[in-house]
Design an enzyme around this catalytic site. Sequence first.
Site, mmCIF file in Angstrom:
data_model
loop_
_atom_site.group_PDB
_atom_site.id
_atom_site.type_symbol
_atom_site.label_atom_id
_atom_site.label_comp_id
_atom_site.label_asym_id
_atom_site.label_seq_id
_atom_site.Cartn_x
_atom_site.Cartn_y
_atom_site.Cartn_z
ATOM 1 N N GLU A 29 68.691 -94.861 -104.437
ATOM 2 C CA GLU A 29 69.671 -95.359 -104.885
ATOM 3 C C GLU A 29 70.016 -96.421 -103.664
ATOM 4 O O GLU A 29 70.923 -96.469 -102.182
ATOM 5 C CB GLU A 29 71.348 -93.830 -104.156
ATOM 6 C CG GLU A 29 70.702 -92.814 -104.790
ATOM 7 C CD GLU A 29 71.018 -92.158 -103.874
ATOM 8 O OE1 GLU A 29 71.544 -91.256 -104.612
ATOM 9 O OE2 GLU A 29 70.825 -91.764 -102.986
ATOM 10 N N PRO A 30 70.125 -97.932 -103.982
ATOM 11 C CA PRO A 30 70.673 -98.562 -102.726
ATOM 12 C C PRO A 30 71.704 -99.178 -103.027
ATOM 13 O O PRO A 30 72.257 -99.386 -103.519
ATOM 14 C CB PRO A 30 69.983 -100.127 -102.979
ATOM 15 C CG PRO A 30 69.206 -99.653 -105.168
ATOM 16 C CD PRO A 30 69.647 -98.008 -104.819
ATOM 17 N N TYR A 69 78.684 -99.310 -84.099
ATOM 18 C CA TYR A 69 77.874 -99.254 -84.050
ATOM 19 C C TYR A 69 76.731 -100.244 -83.000
ATOM 20 O O TYR A 69 75.996 -100.743 -82.813
ATOM 21 C CB TYR A 69 77.047 -99.288 -85.146
ATOM 22 C CG TYR A 69 76.678 -98.096 -86.079
ATOM 23 C CD1 TYR A 69 77.217 -96.989 -86.429
ATOM 24 C CD2 TYR A 69 77.403 -99.193 -87.480
ATOM 25 C CE1 TYR A 69 77.936 -96.521 -87.839
ATOM 26 C CE2 TYR A 69 78.233 -98.491 -88.820
ATOM 27 C CZ TYR A 69 78.367 -97.228 -88.665
ATOM 28 O OH TYR A 69 78.518 -96.757 -89.817
ATOM 29 N N GLY A 119 68.669 -96.791 -98.174
ATOM 30 C CA GLY A 119 68.107 -97.714 -97.540
ATOM 31 C C GLY A 119 67.854 -98.703 -96.289
ATOM 32 O O GLY A 119 67.123 -98.750 -95.298
ATOM 33 N N CYS A 174 95.139 -104.782 -81.574
ATOM 34 C CA CYS A 174 95.495 -104.579 -80.361
ATOM 35 C C CYS A 174 95.070 -103.049 -79.769
ATOM 36 O O CYS A 174 94.856 -102.014 -80.082
ATOM 37 C CB CYS A 174 96.946 -103.749 -79.851
ATOM 38 S SG CYS A 174 98.530 -105.433 -80.678
ATOM 39 N N GLU A 175 94.085 -103.661 -79.043
ATOM 40 C CA GLU A 175 91.901 -102.677 -79.002
ATOM 41 C C GLU A 175 90.959 -103.446 -78.185
ATOM 42 O O GLU A 175 91.018 -104.318 -78.406
ATOM 43 C CB GLU A 175 91.797 -101.948 -80.520
ATOM 44 C CG GLU A 175 90.939 -100.679 -80.140
ATOM 45 C CD GLU A 175 91.531 -99.076 -80.009
ATOM 46 O OE1 GLU A 175 91.114 -98.835 -79.047
ATOM 47 O OE2 GLU A 175 91.999 -99.539 -80.529
#
Length: 431
Positions: A289-290, A333, A247, A360-361
Amino acid sequence: MICSNLENRGGTLFFGDSDTTALIQKYGSPLYVMDEARIRRNCRVYVDALQTYLGKTARPLYASKAASFKRIYEIVREEGMGIDVVSCGEIYTAYKAGFPLVHAYFHSNNKTDEDIAFAMEYGVGYFVADNAEELNAINRIAGERGMEQKVLLRLTPGIDPHTYAAVATGNVDSKFGSAIETGQAEEITAYALSLPNVHLAGFHCHVGSQVFDSDVFLRASDIMLSFIAGIKAKYGYLAEELDLGGGYGVRYVESDPTIDIAENIAQVAARLKARAAELNIPLPAIRMEPGRSIVADAGLTLYRVGTIKKIPGYKNYVSVDGGMTDNPRYALYRSAYTVLLANKLDEPCDFPCSVVGRNCESGDILQENVSLPASVTRDDVLAVLTTGAYNYAMASNYNRVARLPVVMVNGGADYLAVRRESLDDIVRNDV
Ligand SMILES: *Cc1c(COP(=O)(O)O)cnc(C)c1O
């Protein structure tokens, strides 16, 4: 620039000593580029800090969901890291790369019976069990195979990591893990200890992602060690391993804070040792746990500029030949990124625009409120920085767009790590 492996040489962007405009000539567009030297350097920060401050039993695990392909597993193995995997696909990729799976930790909040049997078949060393049903299935399938499976239990320490909600996982109200606060963590521990084919190796927590608050891992350490001491007193069980998760944050834009990871690990180590002494328990072997902080700043994405649309009184759009199919993070995000014209670094950036993709969005946006040189034109090379984590890993074939290749650079040399998908790859599974 935002990372020391980026350089402006005569107006051209160099990355890991390679000319980005030459790379896009050679390998085509668009393109992910990753800097092997930077990945290795990022690994060494963790390996060195953990071993210096917590001894030889401490080990970082690369959270490979951040970027999973064979070459990455070779590099992290050479750097002495374990891995964390979350699917049969990641396990198989690591296996094909020759990674010793005894050093793999299998996560996910919902492992199917097929996943569990597959991971056991391939000799995955540790399972990180999320809940009691899963623990039950692990015990049953290990029993059928006549083996005992090493397991860590995923607990939620009840910490708000001050990051955005989609990546916060350490709160009590989370789809991940069992909460210490509600007593469920103790309950699942007692249950694990009762299962004949489960060897409880210890505990795991992962508080969230893109964390800059240096207090977060200190608080998690306190809470987890107190829990471990409580379990020892009540059940006589002593955890062998404590995995504090991943994290640590990375800088996407100049305004992002920095965190000195080695320095923070030194603080965490001091706190762990003091706390273990206070609680009168031996310190378990520590894991971290990177994911992001190993690969994010070791990557960038190169595109060719296409259409430039100026809508008077509204805004300007610069389209590139990729988009949400290779980087869905802005759509997901609203993630900030630094965007540059790699072939015009010396020109003033006074043209405000949104950089959009070719899909196409309407939500297919790479970044809004960007400033590029006013001379921006078709075939310029646009670079989005810090895309080494959660970009290739999250890529899709939406619009039947082929996934991009991953090119590695290393001290001026370059080589292909993942080929560009072909049109035949696109139809390969259509019957
Ligand atoms: C995603 C994840 C990580 C890695 O997080 P980063 O923010 O990429 O460092 C580590 N552990 C677990 C359990 C995860 O889900």
